[in-house]
Design a protein around this motif. Structure first.
Motif, PDB file in Angstrom:
ATOM      1  N   TYR A 102       0.851  -1.314   0.172  1.00 44.67           N
ATOM      2  CA  TYR A 102       0.452   0.085  -0.220  1.00 44.67           C
ATOM      3  C   TYR A 102       0.960   1.321  -0.171  1.00 44.67           C
ATOM      4  CZ  TYR A 102      -3.555  -3.242   1.145  1.00 44.67           C
ATOM      5  OH  TYR A 102      -5.177  -4.079   1.135  1.00 44.67           O
ATOM      6  N   SER A 103       2.177   0.672  -0.270  1.00 44.91           N
ATOM      7  CA  SER A 103       3.147   2.264  -0.122  1.00 44.91           C
ATOM      8  C   SER A 103       2.519   3.033  -1.631  1.00 44.91           C
ATOM      9  CB  SER A 103       4.093   1.634  -0.005  1.00 44.91           C
ATOM     10  OG  SER A 103       5.111   1.552   0.829  1.00 44.91           O
ATOM     11  N   THR A 104       2.455   4.240  -1.404  1.00 45.17           N
ATOM     12  CA  THR A 104       1.793   5.589  -1.910  1.00 45.17           C
ATOM     13  C   THR A 104       3.350   5.477  -2.699  1.00 45.17           C
ATOM     14  OG1 THR A 104       2.237   7.527  -0.958  1.00 45.17           O
ATOM     15  CG2 THR A 104       0.287   6.156  -0.984  1.00 45.17           C
ATOM     16  N   PRO A 105       3.069   6.277  -4.284  1.00 45.43           N
ATOM     17  CA  PRO A 105       4.419   6.887  -4.756  1.00 45.43           C
ATOM     18  C   PRO A 105       5.714   7.928  -3.947  1.00 45.43           C
ATOM     19  CG  PRO A 105       2.414   6.902  -6.490  1.00 45.43           C
ATOM     20  CD  PRO A 105       2.182   6.027  -4.898  1.00 45.43           C
ATOM     21  N   GLU A 106       4.431   8.520  -3.330  1.00 49.63           N
ATOM     22  CA  GLU A 106       5.286   9.179  -3.027  1.00 49.63           C
ATOM     23  C   GLU A 106       6.150   8.792  -1.900  1.00 49.63           C
ATOM     24  OE1 GLU A 106       1.702   9.597  -3.167  1.00 49.63           O
ATOM     25  OE2 GLU A 106       1.699  11.164  -5.423  1.00 49.63           O
ATOM     26  N   GLU A 107       5.265   8.011  -0.875  1.00 45.81           N
ATOM     27  CA  GLU A 107       6.012   7.016   0.287  1.00 45.81           C
ATOM     28  C   GLU A 107       6.994   6.153  -0.037  1.00 45.81           C
ATOM     29  OE1 GLU A 107       2.181   5.922   2.751  1.00 45.81           O
ATOM     30  OE2 GLU A 107       3.245   4.847   2.299  1.00 45.81           O
ATOM     31  N   LEU A 108       6.693   5.857  -1.698  1.00 45.70           N
ATOM     32  CA  LEU A 108       7.899   5.317  -2.077  1.00 45.70           C
ATOM     33  C   LEU A 108       9.568   6.069  -2.097  1.00 45.70           C
ATOM     34  CD1 LEU A 108       6.424   2.964  -4.704  1.00 45.70           C
ATOM     35  CD2 LEU A 108       7.772   2.755  -2.266  1.00 45.70           C
ATOM     36  N   GLU A 109       8.920   7.381  -3.578  1.00 47.27           N
ATOM     37  CA  GLU A 109       9.891   8.230  -3.540  1.00 47.27           C
ATOM     38  C   GLU A 109      10.718   8.855  -2.433  1.00 47.27           C
ATOM     39  OE1 GLU A 109      11.976   9.039  -6.182  1.00 47.27           O
ATOM     40  OE2 GLU A 109      12.600  10.960  -4.963  1.00 47.27           O
ATOM     41  N   TRP A 128       5.731  -3.895   3.010  1.00 43.35           N
ATOM     42  CA  TRP A 128       4.344  -4.982   3.276  1.00 43.35           C
ATOM     43  C   TRP A 128       4.477  -5.924   3.450  1.00 43.35           C
ATOM     44  CZ3 TRP A 128      -0.055  -2.816   4.787  1.00 43.35           C
ATOM     45  CH2 TRP A 128      -0.340  -0.604   4.651  1.00 43.35           C
ATOM     46  N   ARG A 129       5.819  -6.159   3.079  1.00 45.95           N
ATOM     47  CA  ARG A 129       6.082  -7.760   2.669  1.00 45.95           C
ATOM     48  C   ARG A 129       5.925  -8.667   4.226  1.00 45.95           C
ATOM     49  NH1 ARG A 129      10.930 -10.835  -0.251  1.00 45.95           N
ATOM     50  NH2 ARG A 129      11.693 -12.595   0.413  1.00 45.95           N
ATOM     51  N   PRO A 130       5.245  -9.320   4.496  1.00 37.52           N
ATOM     52  CA  PRO A 130       4.330 -10.204   5.523  1.00 37.52           C
ATOM     53  C   PRO A 130       6.524 -10.851   5.889  1.00 37.52           C
ATOM     54  CG  PRO A 130       3.281 -10.996   3.749  1.00 37.52           C
ATOM     55  CD  PRO A 130       4.907 -10.634   3.301  1.00 37.52           C
ATOM     56  N   ALA A 131       6.384 -11.368   6.887  1.00 35.33           N
ATOM     57  CA  ALA A 131       7.414 -12.272   7.827  1.00 35.33           C
ATOM     58  C   ALA A 131       6.892 -12.587   9.145  1.00 35.33           C
ATOM     59  CB  ALA A 131       8.585 -11.111   8.006  1.00 35.33           C
ATOM     60  N   ALA A 132       7.313 -13.517   9.418  1.00 34.21           N
ATOM     61  CA  ALA A 132       6.218 -14.357  10.771  1.00 34.21           C
ATOM     62  C   ALA A 132       7.315 -13.598  11.604  1.00 34.21           C
ATOM     63  CB  ALA A 132       7.886 -15.616  10.743  1.00 34.21           C
ATOM     64  N   GLY A 133       6.375 -12.689  12.724  1.00 31.25           N
ATOM     65  CA  GLY A 133       6.616 -12.072  13.845  1.00 31.25           C
ATOM     66  C   GLY A 133       6.754 -10.931  13.437  1.00 31.25           C
ATOM     67  N   LYS A 134       6.264 -10.647  12.134  1.00 31.76           N
ATOM     68  CA  LYS A 134       6.768  -8.531  12.234  1.00 31.76           C
ATOM     69  C   LYS A 134       4.763  -8.326  11.386  1.00 31.76           C
ATOM     70  CE  LYS A 134       7.494  -6.533   7.947  1.00 31.76           C
ATOM     71  NZ  LYS A 134       8.537  -6.113   6.409  1.00 31.76           N
ATOM     72  N   THR A 135       5.101  -7.000  12.336  1.00 32.86           N
ATOM     73  CA  THR A 135       2.949  -6.852  12.297  1.00 32.86           C
ATOM     74  C   THR A 135       3.655  -5.519  11.186  1.00 32.86           C
ATOM     75  OG1 THR A 135       3.134  -6.861  14.493  1.00 32.86           O
ATOM     76  CG2 THR A 135       1.823  -5.619  13.597  1.00 32.86           C
ATOM     77  N   LEU A 136       2.586  -5.753  10.223  1.00 34.76           N
ATOM     78  CA  LEU A 136       2.406  -4.537   8.913  1.00 34.76           C
ATOM     79  C   LEU A 136       1.875  -3.244   9.647  1.00 34.76           C
ATOM     80  CD1 LEU A 136       1.880  -7.485   6.455  1.00 34.76           C
ATOM     81  CD2 LEU A 136       3.632  -7.099   6.718  1.00 34.76           C
TER      82      LEU A 136
END
Ligand code: GLU
Length: 468
Positions: A102-109, A128-136
């Motif tokens: 859900y990152s917007t182009p502005e955030e990414l930039e 936004w990449r899921p990983a064990a134990g990670k809170t998105l």
């Protein structure tokens, strides 16, 4: 060589004409499939909706037809396969191989900018990449997500390129590729993999601008459990200025060469040789190409587009071409010069003109320029006229006109009439032949005079000589 059935494809994007580089990889893919008794697929990669046009599709199909690159399947349009891509993406998300971002182009930039400032690589930060134990992060309102591929974080991607040899790229160099845009349309690197998988493509020949895409594609193949094709990346074609051949640098479409009076077999021969060799062979038929082309002997370094050599190759094929076939091509070129011939003339008379002139022409455009002298008006070149059509020769030209008005109309009788005039005026052949050529054909450089006169026809010859 794999034990898979040989299946190749060409996958042009219809965002412009078929480039010479794409035509060349199409040719290699086609020849490779034909060599091994495999199959060749045409796929139209039209997911760039804003830039794809029907006109480009039509031009691509026409170029393939003209070059004689027949395909066993297709054209297959990616935009007609959206359901399939969506199904694969949903499956990948379900299996944790892809995720919504859900990152917007502005955030990414902003993130990229911050990384740049620290001198770090500007790869996606994996927020936004899921990983064990990670809170998105909390899903923001009103933001349409893209879908990203979970690229392996470590390790290398290695393949043995059919053209370039072994290539290795570290996964640390590449990030989680966007595989579907916010509108759900897949990106090139994803659709290409699903298609090459579904279409059971065994060998991919393409331009080396795609080398950097290949690691992602290989990772996606692996994530899908799909068999990898073998890749061969052909170097770019350089213009005669040593720069990449581009629209601005004289690169034109394949169809422009058709219009420019090139024969498809000459184009095919030239394109094949540009980046591949079979010993010292310069001239070969498509059958020979198929017999020889097994994917080896492809050049590692860029080839240079050489218009002079292409003209030479074309001239060789024009010389050998059947005159009736040439007549049909020349008739189309003549229309562009404002001369439309009857079907009967194209079938019976124009072939004689082509037979007479094909030795001295390197394109059918050049042939048409000559042929126009037989059908249209002729304005003698002023300098040549002044030089050759002098008061001294005028009486001989007049006498020739009289004799040609009365003699039977065949080459031998025309030659005899010329001889009689030479004898009557005690002249040498060139003294008469030059002015006659200038008057009848507009130039002193023509093929043999009696043949030219015979084919030009009595009426035209007499009328043109009368202007002496
Ligand atoms: N649509 C891509 C192009 O025209 C195809 C590349 C490929 O062959 O994978 O460059």
């Amino acid at each position: 060589m794999t034990s898979r059935k040989i299946r190749t494809r060409i996958a042009p994007s219809p965002t412009g004409f078929l480039h010479l580089g794409t035509a060349r990889t199409a040719l290699y893919s086609w020849a490779f499939a034909r060599h091994f008794g495999g199959e060749f697929v045409l796929r139209i990669e039209d997911t760039d909706v804003a830039r794809s046009t029907q006109d480009s599709v039509d031009q691509i199909l026409e170029s393939m037809r003209w070059l004689g690159l027949d395909y066993d399947e297709g054209p297959i349009y990616q935009m007609q396969r959206l359901d399939r891509y969506k199904a694969v993406i949903d499956q990948m998300i379900a299996e944790g191989k892809a995720y919504h971002c859900y990152s917007t182009p502005e955030e990414l930039e902003a993130t990229r900018e911050a990384k740049r400032a620290k001198g770090e690589k500007t790869l996606y930060d994996g927020r936004w990449r899921p990983a064990a134990g990670k809170t998105l992060p909390a899903i923001p309102d009103g933001v349409q997500p893209v879908v990203r591929f979970c690229n392996p974080l470590d390790g290398d991607v290695t393949w043995d390129d059919l053209v370039k040899g072994p290539i290795t790229i570290s996964n640390r160099e590449i990030d989680d590729l966007i595989i579907a845009r916010t509108d759900g349309i897949p990106t090139y690197n994803f659709a290409v993999v699903v298609d090459d998988w579904d279409m059971q493509i065994s060998h991919v020949f393409r331009g080396d601008e795609h080398i950097n895409n290949t690691p992602w594609q290989i990772n996606i193949f692996n994530a899908l459990g799909a068999p990898l094709p073998q890749f061969g990346h052909c170097p770019i074609i350089l213009g005669d200025d040593g720069q990449k051949l581009s629209k601005r640098r004289g690169a034109v479409s394949v169809t422009a060469y058709e219009e420019g009076g090139y024969l498809p077999e000459a184009m095919l021969n030239y394109l094949a040789r540009l980046g591949w060799s079979h010993g010292d062979e310069e001239l070969f038929s498509s059958e020979q190409l198929v017999a020889w082309f097994d994917g080896t002997h492809l050049n590692k370094s860029p080839a240079q587009w050489d218009p002079v050599k292409l003209l030479w190759v074309n001239a060789q094929y024009i010389k050998q071409a059947d005159s009736t076939r040439l007549a049909n091509l020349v008739a189309q070129q003549l229309v562009k010069l404002g001369i439309t011939l009857e079907a009967e003339t194209i079938a019976t008379h124009l072939p004689l003109v082509c037979a007479l002139l094909k030795d001295r022409c390197d394109t059918t455009v050049a042939l048409a320029t000559w042929a126009a002298k037989f059908y249209g008006d002729v304005t003698p070149d002023a300098t040549e006229q002044a030089q050759h059509v002098t008061d001294a020769v005028r009486p001989a030209v007049v006498l020739l006109g009289e004799k040609l008005a009365a003699c039977p109309w065949d080459k031998a009788s025309i030659a005899a009439a010329i001889k009689e005039v030479l004898a009557a005026h005690a002249m040498k052949m060139p003294q008469l032949a030059m002015p006659v050529r200038v008057l009848v054909m507009g130039t002193a450089q023509t093929p043999s005079l009696d043949s030219v006169l015979e084919i030009c026809g009595r009426e035209k010859v007499i009328a043109r000589l009368a202007k002496a």
